[in-house]
Design an enzyme around this catalytic site. Structure first.
Site, PDB file in Angstrom:
ATOM      1  CE  LYS A 157       7.909-113.554  -4.459  1.00 37.75           C
ATOM      2  NZ  LYS A 157       8.144-114.490  -5.681  1.00 37.75           N
TER       3      LYS A 157
HETATM    4  N1  PPE Z   1       9.143-120.302  -6.649  1.00 36.43           N
HETATM    5  C1  PPE Z   1       9.374-118.938  -7.043  1.00 36.43           C
HETATM    6  C2  PPE Z   1      10.983-118.862  -7.365  1.00 36.43           C
HETATM    7  C3  PPE Z   1       8.800-118.157  -7.076  1.00 36.43           C
HETATM    8  O1  PPE Z   1       9.148-116.819  -7.719  1.00 36.43           O
HETATM    9  C4  PPE Z   1       7.301-118.000  -6.809  1.00 36.43           C
HETATM   10  C5  PPE Z   1       6.411-117.117  -6.704  1.00 36.43           C
HETATM   11  C6  PPE Z   1       7.074-119.389  -6.188  1.00 36.43           C
HETATM   12  C7  PPE Z   1       7.971-120.491  -6.357  1.00 36.43           C
HETATM   13  C8  PPE Z   1       5.771-119.863  -5.562  1.00 36.43           C
HETATM   14  O2  PPE Z   1       5.594-119.068  -4.549  1.00 36.43           O
HETATM   15  P1  PPE Z   1       3.994-118.426  -4.010  1.00 36.43           P
HETATM   16  O3  PPE Z   1       3.661-117.385  -4.771  1.00 36.43           O
HETATM   17  O4  PPE Z   1       4.188-118.255  -2.807  1.00 36.43           O
HETATM   18  O5  PPE Z   1       3.028-119.736  -4.251  1.00 36.43           O
HETATM   19  N2  PPE Z   1       6.542-116.193  -7.781  1.00 36.43           N
HETATM   20  C9  PPE Z   1       6.221-114.649  -7.772  1.00 36.43           C
HETATM   21  C10 PPE Z   1       6.760-113.991  -8.955  1.00 36.43           C
HETATM   22  C11 PPE Z   1       6.438-114.301 -10.120  1.00 36.43           C
HETATM   23  C12 PPE Z   1       6.807-113.162 -11.098  1.00 36.43           C
HETATM   24  O6  PPE Z   1       6.955-113.176 -12.251  1.00 36.43           O
HETATM   25  O7  PPE Z   1       6.938-111.850 -10.812  1.00 36.43           O
HETATM   26  C13 PPE Z   1       4.559-114.822  -7.742  1.00 36.43           C
HETATM   27  O8  PPE Z   1       4.085-115.762  -8.355  1.00 36.43           O
HETATM   28  O9  PPE Z   1       4.180-113.619  -7.591  1.00 36.43           O
END
Ligand code: PPE
Length: 304
Positions: A157
């Site tokens: 990330k």
């Molecule tokens: N894919 C991506 C690319 C992603 O950034 C997130 C979280 C997810 C899947 C889902 O992962 P999880 O949060 O572990 O369920 N995206 C983060 C950032 C969003 C933002 O705009 O800043 C979040 O949801 O916190």
């Protein structure tokens, strides 16, 4: 953004307004930072952080992929988050830890700079709108392709990855949609710019396999666990775009997005055009779990 009182930086709480950085900070120029997005929810026992262990472990994993030094372990970062939430008297919040290469030397070798760790928390409501949670959102298939692990590590990330996400998001908004869906370099469904994708067809819940270059979402894993506990069959499945159009139900998962139904893609109505029954079942249980209303999921919560 709703400002709070303090931000945790390198071991101490400092005033929100003082949490600034030099314009020649390495991460600002080269995207040399990794981060997390975590939520804490109000529960009957006070605020609780949702799956804190898993989120901070993923931060360490992201740092490992990028060979970034970080002197804090999971327990220390959880403790710092608890202190931060208490200091700001937050009942529920979004938490943003960021590990970045700081100010010092320019140039593409980041190691000449020290890494800094900050953790901020603030109140952040529903990411894709309250109405979106209930009625679903409208998506555009992106003209941008999700990163491939030969280009950028998709399981990290890293802030740099989000240039790709921001391109997809702004394109979708500019075209009048709420959110984007990205395919990967092999032409299969990857994910949203900040969300994982689920498909329901004939009572089976399908999610994107890890090798499709989507981030390994913690909300995604939680939705799979909830579905399994309900006895809903779950499977990983490589998907092409057409399968999305023909789904009975589609939804996104993410820390910010929580569980958001998708009701349309590029002018095609998905299922009945409303939040589907399986989506609703998982979404309802998810909110009970995060709010400490179901003891079966209390192991996901760290009280503040
Ligand atoms: N894919 C991506 C690319 C992603 O950034 C997130 C979280 C997810 C899947 C889902 O992962 P999880 O949060 O572990 O369920 N995206 C983060 C950032 C969003 C933002 O705009 O800043 C979040 O949801 O916190």
């Amino acid at each position: 953004m709703k400002e709070t009182k303090s931000i945790w930086k390198n071991g101490q709480l400092i005033p929100w307004k003082d949490a600034t950085t030099h314009v020649l900070t390495h991460a600002l120029h080269y995207g040399t930072a990794v981060f997390e997005g975590i939520r804490a929810y109000e529960t009957p026992k006070g605020p609780a952080i949702f799956r804190a262990q898993e989120h901070y472990q993923r931060l360490l994993d992201s740092a490992k992929i990028y060979c970034m030094p970080n002197e804090y372990n999971v327990e220390q970062m959880i403790q710092a988050t608890q202190e931060l939430i208490k200091d700001n008297e937050l009942k529920s919040c979004y938490i943003r830890p960021l590990l970045y290469y700081g100010y010092g030397e320019m140039g593409l070798n980041p190691r000449k700079n020290k890494t800094e760790l900050v953790i901020a928390a603030w109140e952040w409501g529903s990411y894709l709108g309250e109405e979106g949670l209930e009625s679903g959102i409208r998506c555009k298939m992106s003209s941008w392709t999700r990163l491939d692990s030969r280009i950028m590590p998709p399981l990290a990330k890293a802030t740099a990855n989000y240039a790709n996400s921001a391109l997809a998001k702004t394109e979708a908004i500019d075209c009048g949609f709420d959110e984007a869906i990205l395919l990967n370099t092999n032409g299969y469904v990857a994910e949203g710019p900040g969300e994982n994708l689920f498909l329901v067809k004939n009572g089976i819940l399908y999610s994107v396999p890890p090798e499709e270059n989507a981030l390994q979402g913690i909300t995604c894993q939680s939705a799979i666990d909830i579905a399994k506990n309900f006895g809903i069959p779950t499977q990983y499945k490589r998907m092409i775009r057409d399968e999305l159009f023909l789904a009975d139900e589609l939804f996104f998962t993410g820390t910010a997005a929580e569980i958001t139904p998708i009701r349309e893609i590029d002018g095609r109505i998905i299922g009945t055009g409303k939040r589907g029954p399986i989506t609703e079942k998982i979404q309802t249980k998810f909110f009970q779990a995060v709010k400490g209303q179901d003891p079966a999921y209390s192991h996901w919560l760290t009280q503040v």
